[in-house]
Design a protein around this motif. Structure first.
Motif, PDB file in Angstrom:
ATOM      1  N   GLU A  39       0.820  -1.203   0.000  1.00 53.64           N
ATOM      2  CA  GLU A  39       0.000   0.000   0.000  1.00 53.64           C
ATOM      3  C   GLU A  39       0.863   1.267   0.000  1.00 53.64           C
ATOM      4  OE1 GLU A  39      -3.278   2.155   2.856  1.00 53.64           O
ATOM      5  OE2 GLU A  39      -3.166  -0.033   2.845  1.00 53.64           O
ATOM      6  N   THR A  41       3.939   1.567  -1.031  1.00 52.05           N
ATOM      7  CA  THR A  41       4.630   1.659  -2.322  1.00 52.05           C
ATOM      8  C   THR A  41       3.690   2.184  -3.398  1.00 52.05           C
ATOM      9  OG1 THR A  41       6.050  -0.187  -1.675  1.00 52.05           O
ATOM     10  CG2 THR A  41       5.966   0.349  -4.014  1.00 52.05           C
ATOM     11  N   ALA A  42       2.439   1.733  -3.404  1.00 43.93           N
ATOM     12  CA  ALA A  42       1.465   2.204  -4.389  1.00 43.93           C
ATOM     13  C   ALA A  42       1.196   3.698  -4.218  1.00 43.93           C
ATOM     14  CB  ALA A  42       0.172   1.405  -4.278  1.00 43.93           C
ATOM     15  N   VAL A  43       1.056   4.151  -2.973  1.00 43.71           N
ATOM     16  CA  VAL A  43       0.825   5.578  -2.711  1.00 43.71           C
ATOM     17  C   VAL A  43       2.010   6.401  -3.198  1.00 43.71           C
ATOM     18  CG1 VAL A  43       0.601   7.313  -0.881  1.00 43.71           C
ATOM     19  CG2 VAL A  43      -0.755   5.213  -0.785  1.00 43.71           C
ATOM     20  N   LYS A  44       3.212   5.970  -2.874  1.00 37.95           N
ATOM     21  CA  LYS A  44       4.407   6.709  -3.305  1.00 37.95           C
ATOM     22  C   LYS A  44       4.523   6.732  -4.821  1.00 37.95           C
ATOM     23  CE  LYS A  44       7.161   6.374   0.818  1.00 37.95           C
ATOM     24  NZ  LYS A  44       8.521   6.412   1.296  1.00 37.95           N
ATOM     25  N   ALA A  45       4.154   5.638  -5.476  1.00 39.67           N
ATOM     26  CA  ALA A  45       4.200   5.591  -6.938  1.00 39.67           C
ATOM     27  C   ALA A  45       3.212   6.594  -7.527  1.00 39.67           C
ATOM     28  CB  ALA A  45       3.907   4.184  -7.431  1.00 39.67           C
ATOM     29  N   ARG A  46       2.014   6.672  -6.942  1.00 41.17           N
ATOM     30  CA  ARG A  46       1.023   7.640  -7.435  1.00 41.17           C
ATOM     31  C   ARG A  46       1.495   9.079  -7.241  1.00 41.17           C
ATOM     32  NH1 ARG A  46      -2.696   3.987  -5.077  1.00 41.17           N
ATOM     33  NH2 ARG A  46      -2.932   5.294  -3.250  1.00 41.17           N
ATOM     34  N   LEU A  47       2.287   9.306  -6.196  1.00 34.82           N
ATOM     35  CA  LEU A  47       2.801  10.652  -5.938  1.00 34.82           C
ATOM     36  C   LEU A  47       4.068  10.966  -6.724  1.00 34.82           C
ATOM     37  CD1 LEU A  47       2.298  10.768  -2.054  1.00 34.82           C
ATOM     38  CD2 LEU A  47       0.920  11.893  -3.813  1.00 34.82           C
ATOM     39  N   GLY A  48       4.563   9.970  -7.455  1.00 35.38           N
ATOM     40  CA  GLY A  48       5.724  10.203  -8.303  1.00 35.38           C
ATOM     41  C   GLY A  48       7.072   9.896  -7.664  1.00 35.38           C
ATOM     42  N   TYR A  49       7.065   9.276  -6.501  1.00 37.81           N
ATOM     43  CA  TYR A  49       8.321   8.909  -5.850  1.00 37.81           C
ATOM     44  C   TYR A  49       8.785   7.553  -6.349  1.00 37.81           C
ATOM     45  CZ  TYR A  49       7.505  12.638  -2.490  1.00 37.81           C
ATOM     46  OH  TYR A  49       7.289  13.861  -1.909  1.00 37.81           O
TER      47      TYR A  49
END
Length: 51
Positions: A39, A41-49
């Motif tokens: 979860e 990792t998915a949030v960070k990916a959506r934020l561009g990290y």
């Protein structure tokens, strides 16, 4: 050869000698911890990290 998987391993999987649902070692995390990492990792990916 491209992915470094031994040919004998592939033969064993195809012949059914190795269970295709057996992925080897157990994870060092509890299921809840692993889901939390997914979860986050998915949030960070959506934020561009990057990971």
């Amino acid at each position: 050869m491209e992915f470094g998987i031994p040919s004998q391993t592939l033969r064993d999987r195809i012949s059914g000698e190795i269970d295709p649902d057996d992925f080897g070692r157990e994870t060092p995390f509890l299921e809840e911890e692993e889901l939390g990492l997914v979860e986050i990792t998915a949030v960070k990916a959506r934020l561009g990290y990057g990971v």
